[in-house]
Design a protein around this motif. Sequence first.
Motif, mmCIF file in Angstrom:
data_model
loop_
_atom_site.group_PDB
_atom_site.id
_atom_site.type_symbol
_atom_site.label_atom_id
_atom_site.label_comp_id
_atom_site.label_asym_id
_atom_site.label_seq_id
_atom_site.Cartn_x
_atom_site.Cartn_y
_atom_site.Cartn_z
ATOM 1 N N LEU A 40 38.661 32.027 46.097
ATOM 2 C CA LEU A 40 40.043 31.951 45.851
ATOM 3 C C LEU A 40 40.717 31.236 44.605
ATOM 4 C CD1 LEU A 40 42.913 33.019 46.994
ATOM 5 C CD2 LEU A 40 43.221 30.880 48.274
ATOM 6 N N LEU A 41 40.025 30.013 44.414
ATOM 7 C CA LEU A 41 40.342 29.403 42.969
ATOM 8 C C LEU A 41 40.107 30.075 41.880
ATOM 9 C CD1 LEU A 41 39.769 25.687 43.958
ATOM 10 C CD2 LEU A 41 41.767 26.875 43.946
ATOM 11 N N LEU A 42 38.932 30.717 41.842
ATOM 12 C CA LEU A 42 38.539 31.298 40.690
ATOM 13 C C LEU A 42 39.566 32.579 40.492
ATOM 14 C CD1 LEU A 42 36.191 31.087 38.634
ATOM 15 C CD2 LEU A 42 35.130 33.021 39.823
ATOM 16 N N ALA A 43 40.017 33.240 41.334
ATOM 17 C CA ALA A 43 40.968 34.540 41.401
ATOM 18 C C ALA A 43 42.245 33.865 40.766
ATOM 19 C CB ALA A 43 40.923 35.278 42.573
ATOM 20 N N GLU A 44 42.887 32.842 41.214
ATOM 21 C CA GLU A 44 44.164 32.152 40.970
ATOM 22 C C GLU A 44 43.941 31.578 39.738
ATOM 23 O OE1 GLU A 44 45.838 30.403 45.106
ATOM 24 O OE2 GLU A 44 44.603 29.057 43.953
ATOM 25 N N PHE A 45 42.868 31.080 39.251
ATOM 26 C CA PHE A 45 42.821 30.709 37.750
ATOM 27 C C PHE A 45 42.990 31.969 37.082
ATOM 28 C CE2 PHE A 45 40.158 29.563 33.988
ATOM 29 C CZ PHE A 45 40.867 28.466 33.809
ATOM 30 N N LEU A 46 42.180 33.008 37.338
ATOM 31 C CA LEU A 46 42.127 33.960 36.097
ATOM 32 C C LEU A 46 43.541 34.667 36.152
ATOM 33 C CD1 LEU A 46 38.741 35.680 36.883
ATOM 34 C CD2 LEU A 46 39.347 34.473 34.984
ATOM 35 N N ALA A 47 44.252 34.743 37.198
ATOM 36 C CA ALA A 47 45.540 35.305 37.222
ATOM 37 C C ALA A 47 46.625 34.586 36.523
ATOM 38 C CB ALA A 47 46.086 35.387 38.863
ATOM 39 N N ALA A 48 46.419 33.272 36.507
ATOM 40 C CA ALA A 48 47.105 32.384 35.908
ATOM 41 C C ALA A 48 47.260 32.579 34.421
ATOM 42 C CB ALA A 48 47.083 30.861 36.279
ATOM 43 N N LEU A 49 45.748 32.529 34.124
ATOM 44 C CA LEU A 49 45.375 32.788 32.675
ATOM 45 C C LEU A 49 45.990 33.888 32.133
ATOM 46 C CD1 LEU A 49 43.756 30.655 31.133
ATOM 47 C CD2 LEU A 49 41.533 32.429 31.255
ATOM 48 N N ALA A 50 45.800 34.961 32.969
ATOM 49 C CA ALA A 50 46.314 36.381 32.355
ATOM 50 C C ALA A 50 47.799 36.321 32.172
ATOM 51 C CB ALA A 50 46.099 37.436 33.287
ATOM 52 N N VAL A 51 48.706 35.678 33.189
ATOM 53 C CA VAL A 51 49.767 35.666 32.857
ATOM 54 C C VAL A 51 50.320 34.781 31.680
ATOM 55 C CG1 VAL A 51 52.089 34.784 33.967
ATOM 56 C CG2 VAL A 51 50.495 35.894 35.381
ATOM 57 N N THR A 52 49.596 33.530 31.658
ATOM 58 C CA THR A 52 49.888 32.764 30.242
ATOM 59 C C THR A 52 49.596 33.586 28.987
ATOM 60 O OG1 THR A 52 48.968 30.919 31.904
ATOM 61 C CG2 THR A 52 49.435 30.301 29.457
ATOM 62 N N LEU A 53 48.508 34.262 28.919
ATOM 63 C CA LEU A 53 48.109 34.929 27.886
ATOM 64 C C LEU A 53 49.356 35.833 27.781
ATOM 65 C CD1 LEU A 53 44.323 35.571 27.929
ATOM 66 C CD2 LEU A 53 45.948 34.321 26.109
ATOM 67 N N PHE A 54 49.546 36.815 28.753
ATOM 68 C CA PHE A 54 50.627 37.914 28.493
ATOM 69 C C PHE A 54 51.981 37.386 27.865
ATOM 70 C CE2 PHE A 54 54.233 40.248 30.091
ATOM 71 C CZ PHE A 54 54.167 41.227 29.769
ATOM 72 N N THR A 55 52.410 36.099 28.182
ATOM 73 C CA THR A 55 53.749 35.376 28.224
ATOM 74 C C THR A 55 53.688 34.862 26.774
ATOM 75 O OG1 THR A 55 53.854 34.597 30.275
ATOM 76 C CG2 THR A 55 55.408 33.753 28.799
ATOM 77 N N LEU A 56 52.523 34.464 26.311
ATOM 78 C CA LEU A 56 52.152 33.993 25.023
ATOM 79 C C LEU A 56 52.336 34.929 23.970
ATOM 80 C CD1 LEU A 56 51.564 31.114 23.493
ATOM 81 C CD2 LEU A 56 49.132 31.953 23.568
#
Lengths: 239, 260
Positions: free
Chosen positions: A107-123
Amino acid sequence: MTEIPEHLRKRAEAAKAKAQGAAGGGDAPAGDAPAAASGDEKIPSHLLDRGTAAGDQPAPAAGGPAAPTGGSGPDGHNQRLLTVVKSGSIQDTKATPQDKVHVWPHLLLAEFLAALAVTLFTLLFSIFVNAPLLELADFNKTPNPSKAPWYFLGLQELLTMFHPMVAGVTIPGIGLFVLILAPYIDKNPSKRPEDRKFAISLMTVHLMFWAVLVMIGSFFRGPGFNFIFPWNSGLFFEL
Amino acid sequence: MADEKKPAGQALQEQLGQLTDQVQGSQAWSSIFRPGSIFRKGYNDSPRNRSYVIMNSVLYHLHPVKVKRHAVKVSYTLCLGGLSFFLFILLTVTGIFLMFFYRPTAAQAWDDIQTLQTAVGFGLLVRNMHRWAAHLMVLSVFLHMARVFYHGAYKPPREFNWVIGVMLLQFTLLLSFTGYLLPWDQLALWAVTVGTNMMGFTPVFGEQVRFVLLGGVEIGTDTLLRWYTLHVLMLPFVVVIFMAIHFWRVRKDGGISGPL
């Protein structure tokens, strides 16, 4: 830890002495109940208490012959059956054990990747698209059209059709109230989509109602909040 | 290992090993990391260590050690709830940055934003991120609600968590709306004028509602201070409390719902 009742301790000592005397006893069954019979402080106190409570009356009669002279048990121990506990009565064994996975890493890996994707998108989006900053607020210059933030444009759209109290308060108020009460109104216990056709249709209509209103308010309303087509008159929309 | 051939490298490795042991054996280290923490003895992949990662870290407040297998399927949740929470954190971080350069008065607010965008390093970028993440959060909270509804996840025993969730949706909208005024530009002023005029039509005490919200009879510098306080302090405070209850109830109600 626990105070061992006098008669039990005596019996255990006697048994131990006897066992040391005849050291060559059968050792196979001794492993069955080493803790219960060894006489150290390994007997759980609640079992001991129950044992003494139950054994108070018959103890002199049964214990008398058993302790010093019996010698009938394996390895010189004397054992007494306190109670029989059937496996079903205290063990809550479920018929279908749940299929579970570890939160780390699954679960943590999926959450981390999702958070990373959203951060990248926002950035990236923020690098290429600037947030609007119009000129300084001016009470004497009313922009035409004046629009609320996009999530309130559905309400503003309703304002063109109804009295402000109906559009701004009654309709959204009822909508919100029903939404909050949804789990108490919907008594259907099933979660399967094929059993919930009515609930799903109702919610879809509800969501679409607001989505369409927001779209119209955002893109199809021009100066004077009149209806326009954005491909003819341009876009009157700021985020 | 290449190091084993070279005695110098080996000595260095031994020294490093000793240093590691010393650090990990020190009182400071063991006071920071709980017994069983993977930082005490290192991590190698085993079911026990997988459990320890959660059990001996602060993550245990949020996640259990194990979840139902279907609960980790991205196609079920689309990560929407978690992403809403993450966007809240992202907004807090970028928002704190913005607070350093912003004064909530009608005379200074717009100039401060202008200065932030032109004269502060990464000022424009951080403001952009704050704005876009805010819109994204409204969207993700809304989609999260839709997802939960279509899965029937509000059904017993999760009725109350649905109620909390709808509250959180409203607080998200309020957070976004109060932030809308702060740049004090034409967009902010007139969007908020339209919005608060609507609230003025609340039956019986509409005028009072509007007066309390604006801190006066019309939008002005008092409104700005009021909405600023709501935006940076009060609403986040309330949202954090509701989120804590929301997440706690997710676990108490038996983890996320489903499978269908």
